[in-house]
Motif scaffolding. Structure first.
Motif, short mmCIF file in Angstrom:
data_model
loop_
_atom_site.label_atom_id
_atom_site.label_comp_id
_atom_site.label_asym_id
_atom_site.label_seq_id
_atom_site.Cartn_x
_atom_site.Cartn_y
_atom_site.Cartn_z
N PRO A 174 9.80 -11.11 -6.36
CA PRO A 174 9.23 -11.75 -5.17
C PRO A 174 7.71 -11.64 -5.11
CG PRO A 174 10.09 -9.60 -4.61
CD PRO A 174 10.38 -9.80 -6.07
N ARG A 175 7.09 -12.66 -4.55
CA ARG A 175 5.62 -12.65 -4.34
C ARG A 175 5.40 -12.57 -2.84
NH1 ARG A 175 2.23 -13.17 -9.18
NH2 ARG A 175 3.69 -13.74 -10.81
N PHE A 176 5.40 -11.36 -2.30
CA PHE A 176 5.30 -11.19 -0.85
C PHE A 176 3.88 -11.37 -0.33
CE2 PHE A 176 8.79 -8.10 -1.88
CZ PHE A 176 9.80 -8.73 -1.20
N GLY A 177 2.90 -10.87 -1.07
CA GLY A 177 1.58 -10.67 -0.47
C GLY A 177 1.72 -9.55 0.56
N GLY A 178 0.71 -9.32 1.37
CA GLY A 178 0.81 -8.38 2.49
C GLY A 178 0.96 -6.93 2.08
N PHE A 179 1.53 -6.11 3.00
CA PHE A 179 1.50 -4.65 2.84
C PHE A 179 2.23 -4.17 1.59
CE2 PHE A 179 5.41 -5.25 5.33
CZ PHE A 179 6.28 -4.31 4.81
N ARG A 180 3.27 -4.89 1.16
CA ARG A 180 4.06 -4.39 0.02
C ARG A 180 3.25 -4.38 -1.27
NH1 ARG A 180 7.12 -7.59 3.04
NH2 ARG A 180 8.97 -6.71 4.02
N GLU A 181 2.33 -5.33 -1.41
CA GLU A 181 1.57 -5.39 -2.66
C GLU A 181 0.45 -4.35 -2.70
OE1 GLU A 181 0.62 -9.38 -3.93
OE2 GLU A 181 2.72 -9.98 -3.76
N GLN A 182 0.21 -3.68 -1.56
CA GLN A 182 -0.83 -2.65 -1.51
C GLN A 182 -0.26 -1.24 -1.48
OE1 GLN A 182 -3.83 -3.68 -2.05
NE2 GLN A 182 -3.01 -5.77 -1.98
N MET A 183 0.99 -1.09 -1.05
CA MET A 183 1.52 0.26 -0.82
C MET A 183 1.84 0.98 -2.14
SD MET A 183 5.24 -0.92 0.68
CE MET A 183 5.63 0.58 1.53
N PRO A 184 1.82 2.33 -2.13
CA PRO A 184 2.27 3.05 -3.33
C PRO A 184 3.80 2.94 -3.41
CG PRO A 184 1.81 4.59 -1.56
CD PRO A 184 1.45 3.22 -1.04
N TYR A 185 4.36 2.85 -4.57
CA TYR A 185 5.81 2.82 -4.76
C TYR A 185 6.53 1.78 -3.89
CZ TYR A 185 4.50 7.28 -6.78
OH TYR A 185 3.90 8.25 -7.52
N PRO A 186 6.08 0.52 -3.94
CA PRO A 186 6.71 -0.49 -3.06
C PRO A 186 8.20 -0.62 -3.28
CG PRO A 186 5.39 -1.55 -4.78
CD PRO A 186 5.08 -0.08 -4.83
N LEU A 187 8.66 -0.56 -4.56
CA LEU A 187 10.10 -0.73 -4.80
C LEU A 187 10.88 0.41 -4.18
CD1 LEU A 187 12.32 -2.41 -6.49
CD2 LEU A 187 12.27 -0.39 -7.94
N LEU A 188 10.46 1.65 -4.42
CA LEU A 188 11.21 2.80 -3.93
C LEU A 188 11.17 2.87 -2.40
CD1 LEU A 188 10.28 5.53 -6.58
CD2 LEU A 188 12.54 4.53 -6.17
N ILE A 189 9.99 2.62 -1.83
CA ILE A 189 9.85 2.81 -0.38
C ILE A 189 10.43 1.64 0.40
CG2 ILE A 189 8.16 2.96 1.50
CD1 ILE A 189 6.36 4.57 -0.36
N GLY A 224 1.08 -0.68 -6.49
CA GLY A 224 1.91 0.49 -6.77
C GLY A 224 3.04 0.14 -7.74
N ASP A 225 3.82 1.17 -8.12
CA ASP A 225 4.90 0.96 -9.09
C ASP A 225 5.97 0.00 -8.55
OD1 ASP A 225 3.62 2.74 -10.69
OD2 ASP A 225 5.10 4.36 -10.48
N ALA A 226 6.27 -1.01 -9.34
CA ALA A 226 7.26 -2.01 -8.92
C ALA A 226 8.62 -1.79 -9.59
CB ALA A 226 6.76 -3.41 -9.23
N SER A 227 8.73 -0.75 -10.45
CA SER A 227 9.98 -0.53 -11.16
C SER A 227 10.34 0.96 -11.15
CB SER A 227 9.87 -1.00 -12.62
OG SER A 227 9.55 -2.37 -12.68
N ALA A 228 11.63 1.25 -11.20
CA ALA A 228 12.06 2.66 -11.22
C ALA A 228 13.46 2.79 -11.80
CB ALA A 228 12.05 3.23 -9.81
N GLU A 229 13.70 3.93 -12.43
CA GLU A 229 15.02 4.32 -12.91
C GLU A 229 15.31 5.69 -12.28
OE1 GLU A 229 16.40 2.10 -15.10
OE2 GLU A 229 14.50 0.97 -15.07
#
Ligand SMILES: NC(=O)c1ccc[n+]([C@@H]2O[C@H](COP(=O)([O-])OP(=O)(O)OC[C@H]3O[C@@H](n4cnc5c(N)ncnc54)[C@H](O)[C@@H]3O)[C@@H](O)[C@H]2O)c1
Length: 392
Positions: A174-189, A224-229
């Motif tokens: 997804p291409r959200f823009g906004g707060f998600r593209e600036q936050m640390p660990y967007p996928l996890l949080i 921030g990181d967009a991927s996690a295992e």
């Protein structure tokens, strides 16, 4: 003059069935609009007020979604004296969840708050203390708990015996823009909280520890990181393996992710979108009753409205229980940062110490300090310790 609550007669009693709850919604952004549409369709709600830091945005959202009569303000405080309400729906950005929810609770209003409950477990504990202090319900809308196919899946799992392992693959771009593209660990949080919370529903036990690796693909458009295992261990010995990315274009999974569940007597799979499937040890396909509950945010709101009306104190997503899902996120982040196994107990202990140290409201600090042991208070099936004098 407060806006009238449709469905109520002049003296405020229900005209036909229970009166809709008079709702102040805070937050009129993208998800705020989805909530306004949802509340417009719910027989259980009438939106009497809409708050956003940008009141022009709120006015436009109210008009576009059929809530033109709702009072609009820049802050919850501005509305509280002007509008009579029964509850608050908090759809602000995660960093504002705590302040808005605590303000509403202190005004004597139950709150349904969007996920994630807070930006830290420490803040989540203070919010749980605020719910205890005020005797008001604070529930988190974990909307992905409300899927008919998930109810069917639960019925299938009942036939699989002990659950040993659960896996979820999540791939979106997804291409959200906004707060998600600036936050640390967007996928996890901002995303994995859903799947972590669902794993708790499927496994029926508390998470106790995690190993996690978090990273950002070279082509990522997130800061921030967009991927996690991540691999979680649960109290009954089950494992939950999560593999996720918000930067995975092509062959995307559903927003729920793609699931497999391995039990002593067979295996189930669910693509997160269509009916799940299950097969027993002998290769026989298993069946289960399809679910019939309202789905997604309609489902969480229906559960919230019923709890407010009946006084049910522990609906799904109730703050004490939900803290454990947030603790899974924080544990995964700490594991990724320190490259080691992190226990949920460690996260709760540290968050509790931090909450007591940093809480600036003496009455909330007193509630926190009265908890005998944070682990007894937080979680799905734990006992909530209520301080003397609290109305709950
Ligand atoms: N359940 C789901 O599937 C789902 C999907 C999307 C978003 N969400 C959640 O919904 C929440 C909102 O997300 P969004 O996409 O609408 O964000 P957004 O940025 O589009 O909108 C947030 C709005 O909150 C307002 N706001 C911020 N602080 C405020 C405050 N103190 N008082 C009043 N208004 C304030 C902002 O002005 C903005 O208009 C987030 O917690 C997000 O994680 C959940």
């Amino acid at each position: 003059m407060p806006p009238s609550a449709e469905g109520r007669s002049a003296d405020g009693t229900p005209a036909d069935g229970p009166a809709p709850l008079r709702i102040i919604q805070v937050g009129a952004g993208a998800m705020g609009r989805a909530w306004l549409h949802n509340l417009a369709e719910s027989p259980d709600a009438v939106v009497v007020g809409l708050v956003d830091l940008d009141p022009g945005l709120a006015r436009a959202a109210a008009a576009d979604t059929g809530h033109g009569n709702a009072a609009v303000a820049e802050s919850l405080d501005d509305l509280l004296g002007r509008v009579e309400a029964d509850a608050v729906v908090n759809v602000t950005v995660p960093a504002a969840h705590r302040a808005v929810s605590e303000r509403a609770l202190r005004a004597g209003l139950p709150v349904l708050c969007e996920k994630p409950l807070a930006d830290t477990v420490s803040s989540g504990l203070s919010m749980a203390a605020a719910a205890e202090l005020t005797g008001q319900l604070l529930m988190v809308s974990q909307s992905r708990r409300y899927w008919r196919h998930l109810d069917t899946l639960s019925g299938l799992l009942d036939q699989l015996g002990e659950i040993g392992a659960v896996g979820c693959t999540f791939r979106k771009a997804p291409r959200f823009g906004g707060f998600r593209e600036q936050m640390p660990y967007p996928l996890l949080i901002d995303m994995a909280i859903h799947q972590f919370d669902l794993a708790r529903v499927l496994i029926h036990a508390d998470p106790i520890a995690v190993y996690c690796d978090s990273y950002n693909p070279s082509w990522s458009w997130f800061r921030g990181d967009a991927s996690a295992e991540a691999v979680f261990e649960f109290a009954d010995g089950a494992r939950f393996a999560f593999s996720g990315s918000w930067c995975a274009p092509g062959l995307e999974t559903s927003w729920n992710g793609s699931w497999w569940i391995s039990g002593a007597n067979g295996t189930a799979t669910w693509d997160g979108e269509h009916a799940p499937a299950a097969e027993d040890t002998d290769g026989h396909r298993l069946g289960a009753e399809p679910g019939s509950r309202p789905e997604q945010i309609a489902g969480s709101f229906a559960e919230f409205a019923a709890a407010v009306r009946t006084g049910e104190t522990r609906p799904a997503g109730e703050v004490h229980s939900n803290v454990l899902s947030l603790a899974m996120v924080e544990a995964a982040i700490r594991s990724a940062e320190h490259r080691r196994r992190v226990s949920i107990a460690e996260i709760l202990d540290d968050a509790y110490a931090d909450a007591i140290r940093t809480e600036t409201e003496p009455d909330l600090r007193d509630v926190l300090a009265s908890w005998p042991f944070v682990h007894d208070v937080i979680g799905e099936h734990r006992t909530v310790s209520t301080p003397p004098g609290a109305a709950q």
